[in-house]
Each structure stands twice: as C-alpha cells, then as structure tokens.
Design an enzyme around this catalytic site. Structure first.
Site, PDB file in Angstrom:
ATOM      1  N   GLY A  37      56.416  35.583  48.051  1.00 57.32           N
ATOM      2  CA  GLY A  37      56.218  37.022  47.983  1.00 57.32           C
ATOM      3  C   GLY A  37      57.426  37.669  47.341  1.00 57.32           C
TER       4      GLY A  37
ATOM      5  CB  CYS B  66      59.100  30.981  47.784  1.00 60.49           C
ATOM      6  SG  CYS B  66      60.354  31.959  46.965  1.00 60.49           S
ATOM      7  CE1 TYR B  67      59.736  37.923  52.629  1.00 61.74           C
ATOM      8  CE2 TYR B  67      57.479  37.470  53.281  1.00 61.74           C
ATOM      9  CZ  TYR B  67      58.632  38.224  53.404  1.00 61.74           C
ATOM     10  OH  TYR B  67      58.672  39.258  54.290  1.00 61.74           O
TER      11      TYR B  67
ATOM     12  CG  HIS C  38      56.903  29.135  43.570  1.00 64.18           C
ATOM     13  ND1 HIS C  38      56.124  29.919  44.386  1.00 64.18           N
ATOM     14  CD2 HIS C  38      58.108  29.758  43.493  1.00 64.18           C
ATOM     15  CE1 HIS C  38      56.805  30.977  44.771  1.00 64.18           C
ATOM     16  NE2 HIS C  38      58.026  30.906  44.235  1.00 64.18           N
TER      17      HIS C  38
ATOM     18  CD  GLU D 214      52.916  28.215  44.332  1.00 63.16           C
ATOM     19  OE1 GLU D 214      53.452  27.200  44.824  1.00 63.16           O
ATOM     20  OE2 GLU D 214      53.347  29.365  44.518  1.00 63.16           O
TER      21      GLU D 214
ATOM     22  CB  SER E  68      23.295  38.927  32.396  1.00 60.96           C
ATOM     23  OG  SER E  68      24.207  37.891  32.750  1.00 60.96           O
ATOM     24  N   GLY E  69      21.917  35.980  31.547  1.00 64.09           N
ATOM     25  CA  GLY E  69      22.179  34.876  30.633  1.00 64.09           C
ATOM     26  C   GLY E  69      23.612  34.389  30.784  1.00 64.09           C
ATOM     27  N   GLY E  70      24.426  35.146  31.505  1.00 71.75           N
ATOM     28  CA  GLY E  70      25.815  34.736  31.747  1.00 71.75           C
ATOM     29  C   GLY E  70      25.883  33.620  32.779  1.00 71.75           C
TER      30      GLY E  70
ATOM     31  CG  ASP F 176      29.482  34.509  37.394  1.00 70.76           C
ATOM     32  OD1 ASP F 176      29.920  33.358  37.218  1.00 70.76           O
ATOM     33  OD2 ASP F 176      30.184  35.525  37.342  1.00 70.76           O
ATOM     34  CB  SER F 177      23.155  36.069  36.536  1.00 68.14           C
ATOM     35  OG  SER F 177      23.133  35.953  35.142  1.00 68.14           O
ATOM     36  CB  THR F 178      22.770  31.067  34.144  1.00 69.72           C
ATOM     37  OG1 THR F 178      22.669  32.090  33.164  1.00 69.72           O
ATOM     38  CG2 THR F 178      21.906  29.898  33.742  1.00 69.72           C
TER      39      THR F 178
ATOM     40  CE  LYS G 201      32.781  33.527  34.480  1.00 65.61           C
ATOM     41  NZ  LYS G 201      31.971  34.658  34.899  1.00 65.61           N
TER      42      LYS G 201
END
Ligand code: XMP
Length: 515
Positions: A57, A84-85, A171, A173, A226-228, A230-232, A371
């Site tokens: 942080g 770290c923090y 870190h 990550e 929408s064809g994108g 996520d919705s597909t 995503k």
C-alpha cells in the site's frame, strides 16, 4: 456443491493488488480482494478460507489514518503472507519493530535467501526482486527468522514456518520478480495446503451447475448478446445450463462495423447453435443521435434507446424471469485501490441499466472472474477461437469513434476504414498481438493533392494498443511497413479521406477511445 478453497487478499491500496489476485488464480486457487474494513469476523469460521495475503500500500504505518488490520485479525490462526506494507503491519502486530525510511527504495534488488523454508522451496539462493517501499522492518517479531536479505534491506523476508507466517519486503506479484510466481505457488500449495485444482473446465462446470440451480427446472433467461467475448461466453455457458430456455437477443443499433450484424448472427446460429432474436433498431438510434455532438450525451441516448427497445419487446418475453449480465470481477471488487463500479471517467453503458419495470432478476455468472478467465472458460466450453480472441468493442459502437455528430455518410466512411485496418491486422498476424485496434474519424478536413488539384477531405486516426485489462494501455509498436500498407489502402480505397495518422499516446493520460 463443494465449497471452493480460497485466499483472502486484504487490500491496503497497492496498485498491484489485482496482480496478486491474478497470480493466485494462475496457480489454480480462487482469490478474493476485500478492503480490510469490509470483511467481518465470519471469515474466521469459513473452513474453505485457506490463507490471508496482506497487500502492499502507499501509506506508511506511521502515518495518521493509515489503514490497519481488521479487529478480528489476531484471532486468525491460519497462514499469512504479508507483502511490503502488509509486512510492516504484520511485523508490528506480532511485536516486531518497523522503522520509517527517509527515502523510498524503488526498483530492482538482488535477494539472497539464507534460510530454507517452504516459501522459498525450489527458489534460487540468489534471485532478482522488485522493491517499492519507504518503511522497513528492523527487528523481527518473536518466532520469526530473517529468511532473506538484500544489500540495502536486512529483513527482506521473514518466516515463521511453524505457524505458516511469512512477510516479504519486495513484491513477488510483479513481473520484475521472476521467481515470484514460485514463491506464491509455494505459499498456496506448501503453506496453505491448497489443492490448486481450479482449472477453467472446473470453473465452467461449477458456473453451469450454479446457474442451473439458480434458474430452476423451468426458469427462462434473457441474454443480450453483442458478439463480444463476455456475452458470447455467457450465452454459451447458459445454453449449456438450460438449453432452449435461454433467449438470446442481438440489437442492431446501426453503429456496428462492416458486416458485423451478419457475422454475429451467423456465428451464434451456425457455430454455437444458439438461436438469436434480432432487434433492428438502426433507424431509431440514428434518428435520436441526429445532430448530437457531445460524447456523454451520445452515450446517454444510446443507453436510453437500448432500454426503450427492450421495454417494447418485453411483451414477447412474458414468463422470462432472469436477465443474464456479464458483470466482471473488477467491477465488483470492494477494495481501497480500485474505486469499484462508481469510478466513471466515461459512462460505460451496458445492459446494466435495464429498468426495474422489466421485473427481471439478474444472473451474473462472471461476477468473480477476470476477463482473461472468461476467455479461458470460453475455450473450455468450446467457443470458437475467433470469437474468444475478439477485441473489445464498446457498447456505443462507432458513435464514439466519429468525433462530433454521427451521420450515415460518416458511418459509411469509418466502416470502410475500420474494415481495411482490421483485415490487415488479421492478415499480418498482428491482430492477436494487440489488445484492441480501432479507426477514428476526425471532424477536420485537411488539404491534400490529387492529380493536379487540391482536395479538402477528412482525417482518419488509427489506434492500436497493448493492455492487460484496458485500465492502462500502451500504443502498439506496429511495423512501419504495415502502417504504410494500411494507409495506402485507405487513401486509395476510401474516397473522402485524404490523411491517415497513427495515435502514439498511452493510457493514462489518453484513453483508448477518443471520446
Ligand atoms: P477507454 O476509452 O475508457 O476504454 O480507455 C477502455 C475500454 O472500454 C471500452 N469502452 C466502452 N465500452 N461502453 C462500453 O461498453 C462505452 O461507452 C465504452 N467506452 C469505452 C473501450 O473500447 C476499451 O475497450
């Protein structure tokens, strides 16, 4: 349903918190991010919670009002990894000593691992790590040993293996700590005793089962596609769960790309074998957008028109109880580093604004997914690669890529330029190397020369970016030869455009779209 093992990440505001979550998930374990003051002590009784990570942080533990550990933390007996923090908080809470640093140490450092412990199992004795801190631990708490050091930091890693407690000043990550994933994996598998078996197949199966349970044996679901990506993927998943009780709907808003409507309908019907209703709203959208130049006003009109069309069609969907929505995890994280759903620079509309008069309950199968995980699930349940790997395309479509008021003529110009650009990206193999690519039609005319005469025609800007999640982005270093080919094709093939420029701005400060 079997409870999923998971790791709690307490977020103290680090810009890297989401990265910690991803690294844990990449190791096959579910992670959830919460602001420290938003989790209550009920987690202490959750037997599927396997460990806690305290993020870094920007604050110093000495600062007034610096975020602190939750009240219940001393009662947690399981494994902890403080970063770290998070290390400073842990060290102080357990009786160690932290000192304020005069200057921030930022950048690479060489870590020397002195003590073999489960966390460093298989990690090189000397390895590169990434530092970004001001404070430092100067005396470890009782029971902790100093496990590693760097030239500047004596307590670079603390370990109390008997209690499964570890703290790192660096870190693990970030990509600049190449052996960080091994340390995180060790924490999960060797310290927290996780199974690490959360694969895309399993996540998909689980979500399918969950959706079935929620929807019941007769429930019907409306899903706007929408064809994108996520919705597909969502439609495919729900179709697997409930078959023909899924009603997929595609709205043509007149702001789509060349051939897009046909392509989406064909992909759904032929490749996914999902029937889709088409709502043709093109003329309504364009009529309402006439003369509107303000980007936010355009977005509002488009969002509103979607809702109106849905309302009008609602009659058809009598008996449908659920609405599927592709909300992703970054939208719902309650954290101190992301502002969550309310952080709006542009009002990204989705079907999320559907009015309550539709009386639909929301189904959000991706609420806990990033995503890239949605893409992985898509692949696991057989969504064709061309659909899974598709670039994002904004809901308001080409309306936010025509700067100023939208006209049918400009839409036509932009469609042709976009099509040339995207086709060329696909032909050259660059499409999959960039995160998103687009063409923007500018509201200026510039002087050109054609034959013996002057022309006065429009400018098109091309933009391609690399990114992980769209939150930040860098402009893509497309080869000059490639850009030259695209420019020539546009200038020769699209009358009305006499200049092509390439956008070399990163986000921030620019955004990906121009409006
Ligand atoms: P910006 O332009 O904010 O875009 O850097 C980040 C990502 O979001 C997409 N975008 C939108 N998506 N409705 C959407 O559904 C919108 O109004 C909208 N505006 C931008 C953009 O294409 C990029 O992927």
């Amino acid at each position: 349903m079997e409870r999923q093992e998971w790791i709690l990440i307490l977020d103290f505001g680090s810009q890297y918190t989401q990265l910690i979550a991803r690294r844990i998930r990449e190791a096959g374990v579910l992670s959830r991010i919460h602001a420290p003051d938003r989790v209550n002590d009920s987690v202490l009784d959750d037997s599927s919670l396997k460990g806690i990570v305290l993020s870094g942080g920007p604050a110093s533990v000495f600062a007034v009002g610096a975020p602190s550990l939750p009240d219940w933390f001393p009662r947690w007996r399981g494994p902890v990894l403080g970063i770290c923090y998070g290390m400073h908080l842990l060290a102080r809470a357990e009786g160690g000593e932290v000192e304020g640093g005069d200057a921030r140490e930022y950048g690479p450092a060489r870590l020397e691992v002195d003590e073999v412990s489960p966390l460093f199992d298989g990690v090189s004795a000397s390895t590169d790590v990434w530092m970004s801190h001001g404070d430092r631990v100067v005396r470890p708490p009782a029971g902790y040993r100093i496990a590693a050091r760097t030239a500047d930091v004596r307590c670079a890693a603390l370990a109390d293996p008997g209690r499964g407690r570890y703290a790192l000043q660096f870190h693990p990550e970030v990509v600049h700590t190449p052996e960080g994933p091994a340390m995180i994996r060790n924490f999960l598998l060797r310290v927290c005793d996780c199974r690490g078996d959360r694969t895309p197949d399993r996540v998909a199966e689980r979500e399918i089962e969950r959706a079935r349970e929620r929807i019941g044996p007769e429930g019907e679901v409306l899903c706007a596609v929408s064809g994108g990506v996520d919705s597909t993927v969502m439609a495919r998943l729900l179709h697997r769960a409930i078959g023909e009780r899924l009603h997929a709907v595609f709205v043509d808003n007149g702001l789509l790309r060349l051939g897009e409507r046909e392509e989406v309908l064909r992909n759904f019907r032929e490749l996914l074998r999902i029937d889709v209703d088409l709502i043709d709203g093109a003329s309504l959208f364009l009529r309402r957008l006439e003369g509107v130049a303000d980007p936010e006003e355009k977005r509002r009109i488009i969002g509103r028109t979607f809702i109106d069309l849905f309302q009008e069609w609602a009659e058809r969907w009598k008996g449908v109880r659920f609405l599927a929505q592709g909300t992703l995890y970054p939208d719902v994280i309650e954290s101190t580093s992301t502002a969550g759903p309310s952080a709006t620079i542009k009002t990204h509309h989705n079907v999320g604004g559907l009015p309550e008069t539709l009386h639909l309950e929301l189904i959000e199968p991706f609420r806990e997914l990033f995503k890239d995980e949605v893409r992985a699930i898509g692949r696991a349940i057989g969504v064709p690669e061309e659909m899974v790997a598709r670039h994002p395309f904004p809901g308001p479509g080409l309306a936010v890529r025509i700067l100023g008021a939208v006209t049918p003529r400009d839409l036509e110009l932009l469609r042709r330029c976009d099509d040339i650009f995207i086709r060329a990206l696909r032909e050259s193999g660059e499409y999959d190397r960039v995160w998103q690519a687009l063409a923007v039609l500018l509201p200026v005319e510039t002087v050109g020369v054609m034959g013996d005469g002057r022309t006065y025609e429009r400018v098109v800007a091309l933009r391609a970016v690399t990114s992980v999640d769209g939150m930040t982005a860098d402009w893509a270093r497309l080869p000059h030869d490639f850009l030259s080919r695209v420019s020539t094709r546009i200038l020769n093939g699209v009358p009305g455009v006499n200049r092509v420029v390439y956008d070399v701005s990163s986000k921030p400060p620019a955004t990906i779209e121009w409006e």
